[in-house]
Design a protein around this motif. Sequence first.
Motif, mmCIF file in Angstrom:
data_model
loop_
_atom_site.group_PDB
_atom_site.id
_atom_site.type_symbol
_atom_site.label_atom_id
_atom_site.label_comp_id
_atom_site.label_asym_id
_atom_site.label_seq_id
_atom_site.Cartn_x
_atom_site.Cartn_y
_atom_site.Cartn_z
ATOM 1 N N UNK A 174 49.945 8.791 37.290
ATOM 2 C CA UNK A 174 48.937 9.614 36.986
ATOM 3 C C UNK A 174 49.645 10.983 37.131
ATOM 4 N N UNK A 175 50.406 11.763 36.628
ATOM 5 C CA UNK A 175 51.192 13.281 37.593
ATOM 6 C C UNK A 175 50.081 14.680 36.835
ATOM 7 N N UNK A 176 49.356 15.394 38.408
ATOM 8 C CA UNK A 176 49.156 16.662 37.565
ATOM 9 C C UNK A 176 49.603 17.884 38.034
ATOM 10 N N UNK A 177 50.006 18.673 36.856
ATOM 11 C CA UNK A 177 51.197 20.069 37.346
ATOM 12 C C UNK A 177 49.637 21.037 37.241
ATOM 13 N N UNK A 178 49.726 22.171 38.119
ATOM 14 C CA UNK A 178 48.875 23.647 38.022
ATOM 15 C C UNK A 178 49.491 24.383 37.685
ATOM 16 N N UNK A 179 49.188 24.563 36.171
ATOM 17 C CA UNK A 179 49.990 25.728 35.628
ATOM 18 C C UNK A 179 49.175 27.343 35.093
ATOM 19 N N UNK A 180 48.489 27.066 35.777
ATOM 20 C CA UNK A 180 46.946 28.223 35.326
ATOM 21 C C UNK A 180 46.248 28.009 36.532
ATOM 22 N N UNK A 181 46.069 29.586 36.808
ATOM 23 C CA UNK A 181 44.787 29.430 37.681
ATOM 24 C C UNK A 181 44.248 30.500 37.077
ATOM 25 N N UNK A 182 42.569 30.329 38.267
ATOM 26 C CA UNK A 182 41.969 31.750 38.092
ATOM 27 C C UNK A 182 41.223 31.957 36.832
ATOM 28 N N UNK A 183 40.197 32.803 36.141
ATOM 29 C CA UNK A 183 40.078 33.257 35.187
ATOM 30 C C UNK A 183 39.055 34.400 35.103
ATOM 31 N N UNK A 184 39.597 35.688 34.145
ATOM 32 C CA UNK A 184 39.089 36.965 33.460
ATOM 33 C C UNK A 184 37.405 36.532 32.686
ATOM 34 N N UNK A 185 37.669 35.680 32.500
ATOM 35 C CA UNK A 185 35.788 35.369 31.342
ATOM 36 C C UNK A 185 34.692 35.990 32.578
ATOM 37 N N UNK A 186 34.321 36.227 34.003
ATOM 38 C CA UNK A 186 33.573 36.388 34.258
ATOM 39 C C UNK A 186 31.921 35.973 33.115
ATOM 40 N N UNK A 187 32.011 34.778 33.740
ATOM 41 C CA UNK A 187 30.271 33.838 33.118
ATOM 42 C C UNK A 187 29.897 34.177 34.392
ATOM 43 N N UNK A 188 28.622 34.754 33.942
ATOM 44 C CA UNK A 188 27.716 35.432 34.868
ATOM 45 C C UNK A 188 27.230 33.863 35.988
ATOM 46 N N UNK A 189 26.842 32.732 35.298
ATOM 47 C CA UNK A 189 27.352 32.271 36.743
ATOM 48 C C UNK A 189 27.668 31.681 37.255
ATOM 49 N N UNK A 190 29.241 32.132 37.020
ATOM 50 C CA UNK A 190 30.378 31.201 37.799
ATOM 51 C C UNK A 190 30.757 32.159 38.849
ATOM 52 N N UNK A 191 30.699 31.682 39.931
ATOM 53 C CA UNK A 191 32.032 32.128 41.009
ATOM 54 C C UNK A 191 33.889 31.878 40.958
ATOM 55 N N UNK A 192 34.212 31.300 40.251
ATOM 56 C CA UNK A 192 35.996 31.285 39.715
ATOM 57 C C UNK A 192 36.263 32.369 40.012
ATOM 58 N N UNK A 193 35.994 32.275 39.168
ATOM 59 C CA UNK A 193 37.057 34.593 39.744
ATOM 60 C C UNK A 193 36.826 34.836 40.358
ATOM 61 N N UNK A 194 36.145 35.128 42.045
ATOM 62 C CA UNK A 194 36.139 35.542 43.262
ATOM 63 C C UNK A 194 36.150 34.346 44.152
ATOM 64 N N UNK A 195 36.905 32.943 43.346
ATOM 65 C CA UNK A 195 37.112 32.719 44.558
ATOM 66 C C UNK A 195 38.669 31.303 44.313
ATOM 67 N N UNK A 196 39.250 31.533 43.465
ATOM 68 C CA UNK A 196 40.101 31.443 42.220
ATOM 69 C C UNK A 196 41.307 32.680 41.910
ATOM 70 N N UNK A 197 40.609 33.904 41.796
ATOM 71 C CA UNK A 197 40.655 34.848 41.747
ATOM 72 C C UNK A 197 41.197 35.228 39.926
ATOM 73 N N UNK A 198 42.000 36.393 39.968
ATOM 74 C CA UNK A 198 42.435 36.795 37.802
ATOM 75 C C UNK A 198 42.843 35.785 37.556
ATOM 76 N N UNK A 199 43.508 35.319 36.261
ATOM 77 C CA UNK A 199 43.865 34.439 35.742
ATOM 78 C C UNK A 199 45.719 35.195 36.049
ATOM 79 N N UNK A 200 46.296 34.076 35.562
ATOM 80 C CA UNK A 200 48.307 34.083 36.192
ATOM 81 C C UNK A 200 48.717 32.770 35.974
ATOM 82 N N UNK A 201 49.829 32.404 35.313
ATOM 83 C CA UNK A 201 50.959 31.733 35.244
ATOM 84 C C UNK A 201 51.775 31.170 35.676
#
Length: 442
Positions: A147-174
């Motif tokens: 099984x080979x994994x490939x990151x194609x997208x990182x970050x998130x622009x949704x800013x769900x109120x409970x989630x730290x991902x936009x602050x740790x991974x940054x905004x969406x980019x591909x």
Amino acid sequence: MSGAVYIRTFGCQMNAYDSGRMLDLLAESRGYAPVEDPAAADLIILNTCHVREKAEEKLFSELGRLKKLTAGRRVIFAVGGCVGQTEGRLIFKRAPYVDLVFGPQNYHRLPDFLTRLEQGESRLWDVDIPTEAKFDELPAVRSAGPIGSVTVQEGCDKFCTYCVVPFTRGREWSRSVERVVEEVEGLVRQGAVEIQLLGQNVNAYQSLDREGVVHDLALLIRRVALIDGVRRLRFITSHPADMNADLVEVFADVPQLAPYLHLPIQSGSDRILQAMGRGHTAAEYLAWVERLRAACPDLALASDFIVGFPGETEADFQDTLNLAERVGYDHAYSFKYSARPGTQAAQLPDPVPEPEIAARLARLQKVLERHQLAGNRRQVGRVEEVLVEGPSRPGSGELAGRDGTWRKVNFPGPESWIGTLVPVRIVEGMPNSLRGVPVVAP
């Protein structure tokens, strides 16, 4: 500087991917060899996750254990990943023997960090988010299993109120189409049979190819499926607000695409979904489920649930139970709400009492486990292609792998089958796995 490196990975598939890329980078740039025993390591990296509760406590507990294990000799301690990103220099205060703290978007700088440590610097801290530079500076993938994994997208622009991902991974980019294709081709050359396309919000993928053609995730899947040697494809993790008709159609059109989709809902209550900032209603989510199952009747659905979000009433929770019953998930992951520092939800009033959260979680898990067992039992009599990942247990004479629906299957067979797709007839469905017999001779 070279030697042995031990990496402990917490959290999601993205972190597992990042840890693998760190190993590639350290091997190529510094000659480090991976070890499974931290007592034999010269460099110890904890690649952390901040999504689940008590992430910091788990980090410091593991740091303390590893420090005792390596007492009496010089070992470089590094903390990477999302806890490194959010806690930063506070880590040095609680664990002053840590040499390096870095975030998930700058592990490509590890060779430079190690050089600076060699030159006498200490307590290095770097949590910038220079996202796109990271992949440009990483070497080709050095090794891969079936099984080979490939990151194609990182970050998130949704800013769900409970989630730290936009602050740790940054905004969406591909990543570019060409870089994704190159990495997949490299994995296939090294024996990968299944390719997993990864992203925090993978169905937000969008990039131009060299001809100027815009690729969304659906078109990227079609492009990757054309690569010779890709026998199975899947993508993780999706956001319901970014579903589209093309992404539904690929389940019907692309034979390599596994009949599996992780589509988190978090709550069945529209009131709670709005408070979470999810950007969709329960009815909109259910409409996508219907369309997906019409396109792919064998689709296995997975989801995430958060129980005890601030202000959740019994009626809200009942909406979640009703949705779980209606969908009948094949896989599901449920958690108690845990306030993450810096998020909007951490400031919300009306916390749910801990005993009530625990009771609700137990009720939800009963429903989810019942549907998972029923789904596993429905597989009995079917012949599924199982990608063999390794022995089920050492010396058992049995193999273990995953079918297209991400169910774990145990069956007898020779170790020469590891890394291959084997047709297996399912003979028993258990709560967390399937048992089968191969329909081909060894």
